[in-house]
Design a protein around this motif. Structure first.
Motif, PDB file in Angstrom:
ATOM      1  N   LYS A 328       0.843  -1.189   0.000  1.00  0.00           N
ATOM      2  CA  LYS A 328       0.000   0.000   0.000  1.00  0.00           C
ATOM      3  C   LYS A 328       0.886   1.249   0.000  1.00  0.00           C
ATOM      4  O   LYS A 328       2.037   1.210   0.413  1.00  0.00           O
ATOM      5  N   LYS A 329       0.302   2.361  -0.428  1.00  0.00           N
ATOM      6  CA  LYS A 329       0.959   3.674  -0.387  1.00  0.00           C
ATOM      7  C   LYS A 329       2.308   3.660  -1.114  1.00  0.00           C
ATOM      8  O   LYS A 329       3.290   4.231  -0.637  1.00  0.00           O
ATOM      9  N   LEU A 330       2.343   3.019  -2.263  1.00  0.00           N
ATOM     10  CA  LEU A 330       3.561   3.001  -3.053  1.00  0.00           C
ATOM     11  C   LEU A 330       3.509   4.088  -4.127  1.00  0.00           C
ATOM     12  O   LEU A 330       2.563   4.853  -4.217  1.00  0.00           O
ATOM     13  N   ARG A 331       4.546   4.154  -4.930  1.00  0.00           N
ATOM     14  CA  ARG A 331       4.750   5.272  -5.850  1.00  0.00           C
ATOM     15  C   ARG A 331       3.667   5.369  -6.913  1.00  0.00           C
ATOM     16  O   ARG A 331       3.291   6.462  -7.343  1.00  0.00           O
ATOM     17  N   ALA A 332       3.172   4.257  -7.387  1.00  0.00           N
ATOM     18  CA  ALA A 332       2.170   4.259  -8.456  1.00  0.00           C
ATOM     19  C   ALA A 332       1.293   3.024  -8.316  1.00  0.00           C
ATOM     20  O   ALA A 332       1.664   2.042  -7.669  1.00  0.00           O
ATOM     21  N   ARG A 333       0.132   3.097  -8.926  1.00  0.00           N
ATOM     22  CA  ARG A 333      -0.771   1.948  -8.951  1.00  0.00           C
ATOM     23  C   ARG A 333      -0.451   1.133 -10.195  1.00  0.00           C
ATOM     24  O   ARG A 333      -0.637   1.591 -11.322  1.00  0.00           O
ATOM     25  N   THR A 334       0.036  -0.058  -9.996  1.00  0.00           N
ATOM     26  CA  THR A 334       0.378  -0.905 -11.128  1.00  0.00           C
ATOM     27  C   THR A 334       0.407  -2.373 -10.716  1.00  0.00           C
ATOM     28  O   THR A 334       0.731  -2.701  -9.571  1.00  0.00           O
ATOM     29  N   SER A 335       0.039  -3.224 -11.651  1.00  0.00           N
ATOM     30  CA  SER A 335       0.174  -4.669 -11.458  1.00  0.00           C
ATOM     31  C   SER A 335       0.805  -5.229 -12.727  1.00  0.00           C
ATOM     32  O   SER A 335       0.299  -4.981 -13.822  1.00  0.00           O
ATOM     33  N   GLU A 336       1.886  -5.977 -12.560  1.00  0.00           N
ATOM     34  CA  GLU A 336       2.567  -6.504 -13.738  1.00  0.00           C
ATOM     35  C   GLU A 336       3.349  -7.763 -13.409  1.00  0.00           C
ATOM     36  O   GLU A 336       3.696  -8.027 -12.258  1.00  0.00           O
ATOM     37  N   ILE A 337       3.597  -8.538 -14.443  1.00  0.00           N
ATOM     38  CA  ILE A 337       4.456  -9.715 -14.377  1.00  0.00           C
ATOM     39  C   ILE A 337       5.585  -9.481 -15.369  1.00  0.00           C
ATOM     40  O   ILE A 337       5.332  -9.146 -16.532  1.00  0.00           O
ATOM     41  N   ALA A 338       6.815  -9.627 -14.916  1.00  0.00           N
ATOM     42  CA  ALA A 338       7.972  -9.419 -15.795  1.00  0.00           C
ATOM     43  C   ALA A 338       8.814 -10.685 -15.820  1.00  0.00           C
ATOM     44  O   ALA A 338       9.323 -11.117 -14.776  1.00  0.00           O
ATOM     45  N   ILE A 339       8.945 -11.284 -16.992  1.00  0.00           N
ATOM     46  CA  ILE A 339       9.801 -12.465 -17.177  1.00  0.00           C
ATOM     47  C   ILE A 339      11.095 -11.998 -17.827  1.00  0.00           C
ATOM     48  O   ILE A 339      11.091 -11.531 -18.974  1.00  0.00           O
ATOM     49  N   THR A 340      12.193 -12.073 -17.087  1.00  0.00           N
ATOM     50  CA  THR A 340      13.504 -11.656 -17.604  1.00  0.00           C
ATOM     51  C   THR A 340      14.274 -12.885 -18.062  1.00  0.00           C
ATOM     52  O   THR A 340      14.554 -13.791 -17.262  1.00  0.00           O
ATOM     53  N   PHE A 341      14.588 -12.918 -19.338  1.00  0.00           N
ATOM     54  CA  PHE A 341      15.337 -14.046 -19.892  1.00  0.00           C
ATOM     55  C   PHE A 341      16.832 -13.844 -19.659  1.00  0.00           C
ATOM     56  O   PHE A 341      17.291 -12.737 -19.343  1.00  0.00           O
ATOM     57  N   LYS A 342      17.588 -14.894 -19.795  1.00  0.00           N
ATOM     58  CA  LYS A 342      19.028 -14.818 -19.588  1.00  0.00           C
ATOM     59  C   LYS A 342      19.696 -14.082 -20.749  1.00  0.00           C
ATOM     60  O   LYS A 342      19.169 -14.036 -21.869  1.00  0.00           O
ATOM     61  N   GLU A 343      20.849 -13.506 -20.470  1.00  0.00           N
ATOM     62  CA  GLU A 343      21.595 -12.810 -21.509  1.00  0.00           C
ATOM     63  C   GLU A 343      22.205 -13.813 -22.474  1.00  0.00           C
ATOM     64  O   GLU A 343      22.430 -14.986 -22.118  1.00  0.00           O
ATOM     65  N   PRO A 344      22.477 -13.390 -23.720  1.00  0.00           N
ATOM     66  CA  PRO A 344      23.153 -14.305 -24.665  1.00  0.00           C
ATOM     67  C   PRO A 344      24.467 -14.809 -24.076  1.00  0.00           C
ATOM     68  O   PRO A 344      25.178 -14.044 -23.405  1.00  0.00           O
ATOM     69  N   PRO A 345      24.806 -16.058 -24.279  1.00  0.00           N
ATOM     70  CA  PRO A 345      26.019 -16.616 -23.667  1.00  0.00           C
ATOM     71  C   PRO A 345      27.309 -16.011 -24.207  1.00  0.00           C
ATOM     72  O   PRO A 345      28.353 -16.081 -23.548  1.00  0.00           O
ATOM     73  N   HIS A 346      27.240 -15.410 -25.405  1.00  0.00           N
ATOM     74  CA  HIS A 346      28.440 -14.824 -25.987  1.00  0.00           C
ATOM     75  C   HIS A 346      28.030 -13.678 -26.910  1.00  0.00           C
ATOM     76  O   HIS A 346      27.064 -13.790 -27.673  1.00  0.00           O
ATOM     77  N   SER A 347      28.739 -12.551 -26.815  1.00  0.00           N
ATOM     78  CA  SER A 347      28.440 -11.410 -27.670  1.00  0.00           C
ATOM     79  C   SER A 347      29.453 -11.330 -28.804  1.00  0.00           C
ATOM     80  O   SER A 347      30.670 -11.343 -28.568  1.00  0.00           O
ATOM     81  N   ILE A 348      28.970 -11.240 -30.024  1.00  0.00           N
ATOM     82  CA  ILE A 348      29.860 -11.094 -31.180  1.00  0.00           C
ATOM     83  C   ILE A 348      30.140  -9.622 -31.494  1.00  0.00           C
ATOM     84  O   ILE A 348      30.929  -9.312 -32.369  1.00  0.00           O
ATOM     85  N   PHE A 349      29.460  -8.729 -30.750  1.00  0.00           N
ATOM     86  CA  PHE A 349      29.613  -7.295 -31.002  1.00  0.00           C
ATOM     87  C   PHE A 349      30.574  -6.709 -29.974  1.00  0.00           C
ATOM     88  O   PHE A 349      30.262  -6.641 -28.785  1.00  0.00           O
ATOM     89  N   ASP A 350      31.736  -6.265 -30.429  1.00  0.00           N
ATOM     90  CA  ASP A 350      32.788  -5.857 -29.503  1.00  0.00           C
ATOM     91  C   ASP A 350      32.528  -4.510 -28.840  1.00  0.00           C
ATOM     92  O   ASP A 350      32.391  -4.424 -27.625  1.00  0.00           O
ATOM     93  N   ASP A 351      32.461  -3.447 -29.618  1.00  0.00           N
ATOM     94  CA  ASP A 351      32.385  -2.102 -29.049  1.00  0.00           C
ATOM     95  C   ASP A 351      31.015  -1.472 -29.253  1.00  0.00           C
ATOM     96  O   ASP A 351      30.861  -0.250 -29.189  1.00  0.00           O
ATOM     97  N   SER A 352      30.027  -2.275 -29.513  1.00  0.00           N
ATOM     98  CA  SER A 352      28.721  -1.712 -29.854  1.00  0.00           C
ATOM     99  C   SER A 352      27.735  -1.741 -28.692  1.00  0.00           C
ATOM    100  O   SER A 352      26.568  -1.423 -28.847  1.00  0.00           O
ATOM    101  N   GLY A 353      28.184  -2.135 -27.539  1.00  0.00           N
ATOM    102  CA  GLY A 353      27.302  -2.230 -26.390  1.00  0.00           C
ATOM    103  C   GLY A 353      26.954  -3.666 -26.080  1.00  0.00           C
ATOM    104  O   GLY A 353      26.755  -4.484 -26.974  1.00  0.00           O
TER     105      GLY A 353
END
Length: 481
Positions: A328-353
């Motif tokens: 109760k009394k939190l910043r905003a009224r919201t209800s959500e489910i967030a499924i976060t998947f794992k990061e790729p095991p290897h990045s082929i992009f060196d300096d691009s983020g």
């Protein structure tokens, strides 16, 4: 896109507690909207029943006021007059004999008979006994019971046993309005009607899951009631448990009431007992708005916020944590489910983020919809630069006017009762299993006497809840509307 409206059979619906807040805010306005949508036959009958001594006309005037306020009906709406003609009223003594014979005389043979218990749980047994004893309910009748369905395992078992004396499990509809939300049902469609997600829906690919139900209101005005329940009884044991089950359950063999509920029950029974370090309790504070004042008890140890890290011991989810929080009394009224998947095991992009993890966010309120975050190349020249963007689907945008005007959860669930479809209702063993998991948590709090952690009104909750995630090198999603 045009939505299909399938009319239900002719019915007699009795609403016990028809003069109460739930009937005024949700049940009667919801029935009116289903009537205007063409789903309720004009021959149906809706009977209000309560202690108030009034006649049909007085109840119709009361219902009209509620429908104008909560369903936006115009004063001169001809459909409102047509709907009010369906309504009747019988004064009832839930613990005595007054009114029951008159109610029996109004029930029509051949119609579906449904009885909505919009009353305190202490009256469930009395009403059930009199419906059976006076021959008002028959073997095909349905009863709808509201939460709270018990306050612990023992009381839930006792309530189940009381109802079972007069009605079979196939006649009992334990309502949880969260299961009637469009997006909650779409969660099953996304999982089981598309090949895209289900192969990835497991511990091998999912890093963690967050379920958030945040409210901006406090408990002022109902503090004495809430103080006997707290966040875990009010939200976790029922609403959030149901959301957890729908995310984590195995595919049922068929979209059938018992097949779906069998799989949900398996999830509850696979929940590991919680360690004290995996739970955070809080109470809101702030000038002119603090829980202790609103609850009317300066020494209350009841939580208005709870966060927990939940583990499921089965092959699909072993090692993937589920983080639940509500308050109760939190910043905003919201209800959500967030499924976060794992990061790729290897990045082929060196300096691009570094590629960020994909995330599927299911919004229950406000603005029901789904959002999938994926990595793409940032537009423009200058080489390969990665940026995360949402593939956003709000029902209002994707489905047009029908998507923006989706039925309220109560509308859908009441129509399911008339159809005899129990898929979105809790079964007795499911309720008891949820209490069996929750009871030890509540008992440890009561024995420990530790006060909940304070948090500021309008914040995201206690600092301790942030540390619950930080120690796992994760972060809560921002609470925003």
């Amino acid at each position: 896109m045009v939505s299909r409206v399938i009319p239900v059979d002719d019915f007699d619906l009795v609403i016990f507690g028809a003069t109460g807040d739930l009937a005024h805010r949700k049940i009667l306005p919801g029935l009116f909207r289903r009537f205007t949508a063409g789903q309720i036959p004009a021959s149906s009958q809706i009977i209000g029943a309560a202690r108030t001594d009034q006649d049909d006309d007085a109840f119709r005037a009361e219902a009209a006021k509620a429908i104008r306020e909560y369903a936006g009906a115009a004063e001169d709406d001809p459909q409102l007059a047509e709907f009010l003609a369906l309504l009747g009223y019988v004064p009832i003594d839930a613990k005595g004999e007054g009114g029951w014979q008159e109610l029996k005389s109004r029930m029509r043979p051949g119609a579906v008979h449904a009885f909505y218990f919009s009353v305190a749980p202490s009256l469930f047994g009395d009403i059930a006994e009199r419906l059976a004893g006076h021959g008002i309910a028959d073997d095909d009748s349905r009863i709808v019971v509201e939460k709270p369905f018990g306050r612990d395992l023992a009381s839930a078992r006792a309530l189940n046993a009381t109802l079972a004396q007069h009605f079979t499990e196939q006649q009992i509809y334990r309502i949880d309005h969260y299961l009637g939300k469009e997006t909650v049902q779409n969660l099953m469609a996304v999982r089981f009607a598309n090949v895209l997600f289900e192969p990835l829906w497991n511990a091998q690919y999912v890093d963690h899951v967050q379920i958030t139900v945040a409210e901006t209101v406090g408990v002022a005005g109902r503090g004495s009631y809430y103080d006997k329940s707290g966040a875990i009884r009010d939200m976790v044991q029922n609403h959030m448990m149901q959301l957890l089950c729908l995310i984590a359950m195995e595919p049922p063999y068929h979209f059938d009431p018992d097949a779906v509920r069998d799989e949900k029950l398996k999830v509850i029974r696979a929940l590991e007992p919680l360690e004290p370090a995996d739970i955070v309790r809080g109470q809101y504070q702030g000038e002119g708005s603090d829980y202790l004042t609103d609850a009317g008890d300066a020494d209350s140890r009841t939580e208005s916020y709870v966060a927990m890290k939940v583990r499921i011991s089965n092959w699909r989810w072993q090692g993937t944590p589920f983080y639940l929080r509500t308050g109760k009394k939190l910043r905003a009224r919201t209800s959500e489910i967030a499924i976060t998947f794992k990061e790729p095991p290897h990045s082929i992009f060196d300096d691009s983020g570094h590629p960020k993890a994909n995330e599927l966010v299911i919004r229950l309120q406000p603005n029901e919809g789904m959002n999938l975050k994926v990595m793409i190349k940032e537009p423009g020249p200058g080489g390969m630069r990665l940026v995360q963007v949402p593939l956003d689907m709000s029902f209002a945008d994707a489905l047009g006017p029908e998507g923006a005007d989706m039925p309220d959860a109560y509308e859908r669930l009441i129509m399911d009762v008339i159809r005899g479809n129990q898929t979105l209702f809790m079964r007795g063993d499911e309720v008891e299993a949820a209490w069996a998991w929750t009871d030890p948590i509540i008992k440890s709090w009561e024995e420990g006497k530790r006060r909940p952690e304070p948090y500021d009104s309008g914040s995201s909750g206690p600092e301790e809840a942030l540390r619950l995630m930080h120690r796992d090198n994760r972060r809560w999603r921002e609470i925003r509307a």
